[in-house]
Design a protein around this motif. Structure first.
Motif, short mmCIF file in Angstrom:
data_model
loop_
_atom_site.label_atom_id
_atom_site.label_comp_id
_atom_site.label_asym_id
_atom_site.label_seq_id
_atom_site.Cartn_x
_atom_site.Cartn_y
_atom_site.Cartn_z
N ILE A 79 -21.54 -8.01 -4.30
CA ILE A 79 -20.40 -8.80 -3.84
C ILE A 79 -19.69 -8.08 -2.70
O ILE A 79 -19.76 -6.86 -2.59
CB ILE A 79 -19.43 -9.13 -5.01
CG1 ILE A 79 -19.02 -7.87 -5.76
CG2 ILE A 79 -20.05 -10.13 -5.96
CD1 ILE A 79 -18.05 -8.11 -6.88
N PRO A 80 -19.02 -8.85 -1.84
CA PRO A 80 -18.39 -8.23 -0.66
C PRO A 80 -17.21 -7.33 -1.02
O PRO A 80 -16.68 -7.37 -2.13
CB PRO A 80 -17.93 -9.43 0.17
CG PRO A 80 -17.89 -10.57 -0.76
CD PRO A 80 -18.88 -10.31 -1.83
N MET A 81 -16.83 -6.52 -0.05
CA MET A 81 -15.70 -5.60 -0.22
C MET A 81 -14.47 -6.19 0.46
O MET A 81 -14.58 -6.70 1.58
CB MET A 81 -16.00 -4.26 0.44
CG MET A 81 -17.30 -3.62 0.02
SD MET A 81 -17.16 -2.80 -1.54
CE MET A 81 -16.53 -1.24 -1.01
N VAL A 82 -13.33 -6.10 -0.19
CA VAL A 82 -12.09 -6.57 0.43
C VAL A 82 -10.99 -5.54 0.18
O VAL A 82 -11.12 -4.67 -0.66
CB VAL A 82 -11.63 -7.94 -0.12
CG1 VAL A 82 -12.62 -9.02 0.22
CG2 VAL A 82 -11.39 -7.87 -1.61
N GLU A 83 -9.91 -5.67 0.94
CA GLU A 83 -8.76 -4.78 0.76
C GLU A 83 -7.67 -5.43 -0.07
O GLU A 83 -6.99 -4.79 -0.84
CB GLU A 83 -8.20 -4.36 2.12
CG GLU A 83 -9.07 -3.36 2.86
CD GLU A 83 -8.59 -3.16 4.28
OE1 GLU A 83 -7.45 -2.71 4.46
OE2 GLU A 83 -9.35 -3.48 5.20
N SER A 106 -15.32 -18.70 -10.70
CA SER A 106 -15.48 -17.41 -10.05
C SER A 106 -16.81 -17.41 -9.31
O SER A 106 -17.86 -17.54 -9.93
CB SER A 106 -15.45 -16.30 -11.10
OG SER A 106 -15.98 -15.13 -10.58
N VAL A 107 -16.76 -17.32 -8.01
CA VAL A 107 -17.97 -17.36 -7.20
C VAL A 107 -18.39 -15.94 -6.88
O VAL A 107 -17.67 -15.20 -6.22
CB VAL A 107 -17.75 -18.15 -5.89
CG1 VAL A 107 -19.01 -18.14 -5.04
CG2 VAL A 107 -17.34 -19.58 -6.20
N LYS A 108 -19.54 -15.56 -7.41
CA LYS A 108 -20.07 -14.23 -7.12
C LYS A 108 -21.23 -14.42 -6.16
O LYS A 108 -22.35 -14.66 -6.56
CB LYS A 108 -20.54 -13.56 -8.40
CG LYS A 108 -19.41 -13.19 -9.33
CD LYS A 108 -19.97 -12.50 -10.54
CE LYS A 108 -18.86 -11.97 -11.42
NZ LYS A 108 -18.03 -13.03 -11.98
N ALA A 109 -20.92 -14.33 -4.89
CA ALA A 109 -21.95 -14.54 -3.87
C ALA A 109 -22.32 -13.21 -3.26
O ALA A 109 -21.46 -12.34 -3.06
CB ALA A 109 -21.44 -15.50 -2.80
N ASP A 110 -23.59 -13.06 -2.96
CA ASP A 110 -24.04 -11.84 -2.30
C ASP A 110 -23.44 -11.79 -0.90
O ASP A 110 -23.30 -12.80 -0.23
CB ASP A 110 -25.56 -11.85 -2.21
CG ASP A 110 -26.11 -10.48 -1.86
OD1 ASP A 110 -26.64 -9.83 -2.76
OD2 ASP A 110 -25.98 -10.07 -0.70
N LYS A 111 -23.08 -10.58 -0.48
CA LYS A 111 -22.39 -10.48 0.81
C LYS A 111 -23.28 -10.84 1.98
O LYS A 111 -22.79 -11.17 3.05
CB LYS A 111 -21.79 -9.09 1.00
CG LYS A 111 -22.80 -7.96 1.04
CD LYS A 111 -22.07 -6.65 1.21
CE LYS A 111 -23.05 -5.50 1.30
NZ LYS A 111 -22.35 -4.23 1.45
N ALA A 112 -24.59 -10.81 1.77
CA ALA A 112 -25.51 -11.14 2.86
C ALA A 112 -25.95 -12.60 2.83
O ALA A 112 -26.81 -13.01 3.59
CB ALA A 112 -26.72 -10.22 2.81
N THR A 113 -25.35 -13.39 1.93
CA THR A 113 -25.70 -14.82 1.89
C THR A 113 -25.25 -15.49 3.18
O THR A 113 -24.21 -15.17 3.71
CB THR A 113 -24.96 -15.51 0.73
OG1 THR A 113 -24.95 -14.65 -0.39
CG2 THR A 113 -25.60 -16.81 0.36
N GLY A 114 -26.07 -16.42 3.64
CA GLY A 114 -25.65 -17.19 4.80
C GLY A 114 -24.45 -18.06 4.45
O GLY A 114 -24.37 -18.60 3.35
N TYR A 115 -23.52 -18.19 5.39
CA TYR A 115 -22.30 -18.94 5.08
C TYR A 115 -22.59 -20.40 4.79
O TYR A 115 -21.87 -21.04 4.03
CB TYR A 115 -21.29 -18.81 6.23
CG TYR A 115 -20.02 -19.54 5.92
CD1 TYR A 115 -19.20 -19.10 4.88
CD2 TYR A 115 -19.66 -20.69 6.61
CE1 TYR A 115 -18.06 -19.79 4.55
CE2 TYR A 115 -18.51 -21.38 6.28
CZ TYR A 115 -17.71 -20.93 5.26
OH TYR A 115 -16.58 -21.61 4.93
#
Lengths: 134, 134
Positions: A44-48, A98-107
């Motif tokens: 999953i992506p990283m956020v602040e 809760s959407v757990k999408a891979d960070k490299a998924t195409g938008y």
């Protein structure tokens, strides 16, 4: 004047201590619930600015970068998401996805899935992410 | 023949350490338990078919390019700049609405990054524009 002190023996009864400890142990064992779903392998992506995810009314959706989509452990095709989510919303109107999408998924794929949620009128979405340190 | 009288041996299980064992187990499980504390970004999708009229001067367009570059109203900005720019815009116009449009082939992480920066800048009015729309 001399005082004579009487010696009083102080003891703490420890016979029931084991019972108390085992009771606590068994209580926590019984009340612990394990999450059954394992989902898909995603990073999953990283956020602040991450917020805590609500613990109740959750439904999990996984989107892998190879295009696979899973809802609560079952692989499904994208067109069926709206049907399944609409049914889930009937059962629980306060549902949060809760959407757990891979960070490299195409938008594009993520957008298709989000559009399916809109079709099912499931509007509260939580995009799972990891908080960056520092 | 007479059998000798049986000696009664008192059999005892030492229970003094039982409490220690139970507490040890209790503390072991307490320490090794990891709670699933999931975090992420919460978004609210628009209702289907509901068109919200927005005054065009309030719309700020954020475009996320295929390779992750971000453009704010056409101007390329870095991720850190975006936070400052968004804060600046909000200071001038608190009704500003940020529309995030992502290239269909861009990675999901890039869109989440842009959303994250809006959150960091305390922007609470934003929308995800469809990527196909020109």
């Amino acid at each position: 004047m001399r005082l004579v002190r009487e010696k009083v023996e102080a003891t703490i009864p420890t016979a029931s201590m084991a019972d108390i400890a085992f009771l606590l142990l068994i209580f926590f064992m019984v009340t612990t619930t394990f999450r059954a779903e394992t989902g898909l392998q995603v990073i999953i992506p990283m956020v602040e600015a991450a917020e805590k995810m609500p613990a109740t009314n959750l439904s999990h959706v996984w989107i892998a970068k190879n295009g696979m989509v899973a809802i609560d452990d079952a692989l499904i095709s994208i067109e069926r998401i709206s049907d399944i989510m609409a049914r889930k919303r009937q059962i629980n109107p306060d549902i949060i996805v809760s959407v757990k999408a891979d960070k490299a998924t195409g938008y594009k794929l993520v957008e298709e899935v989000l559009n399916e949620f809109v079709d099912a009128s499931v509007l509260r979405i939580h995009l799972a992410a990891r908080k960056t340190r520092g | 023949m007479r059998l000798r009288e049986k000696k009664t041996k008192s059999a005892e299980i030492p229970t003094a350490s039982m409490a220690d064992i139970a507490f040890l187990l209790l503390i072991f499980f307490m320490v090794t338990t990891v709670f699933a504390n999931e975090v992420g970004l919460q978004i609210m999708l628009p209702e289907k078919g509901a068109e919200v009229k927005v005054r065009s001067e309030n719309i700020q367009r954020i475009y996320v390019e295929e390779k992750g570059e971000i453009r704010l109203n056409g101007e390329p900005v870095s991720q850190d700049q975006l936070v400052d720019e968004v804060k600046k815009i909000l200071a001038e116009n608190k009704d500003a609405i940020f529309s995030i449009k992502t290239h269909p082939d861009a990675q999901y992480q890039y869109m989440v990054n842009a959303l994250d920066k809006l959150r960091l800048a305390d922007a609470d009015r934003y929308s995800l524009a469809p990527s196909s729309e020109e």
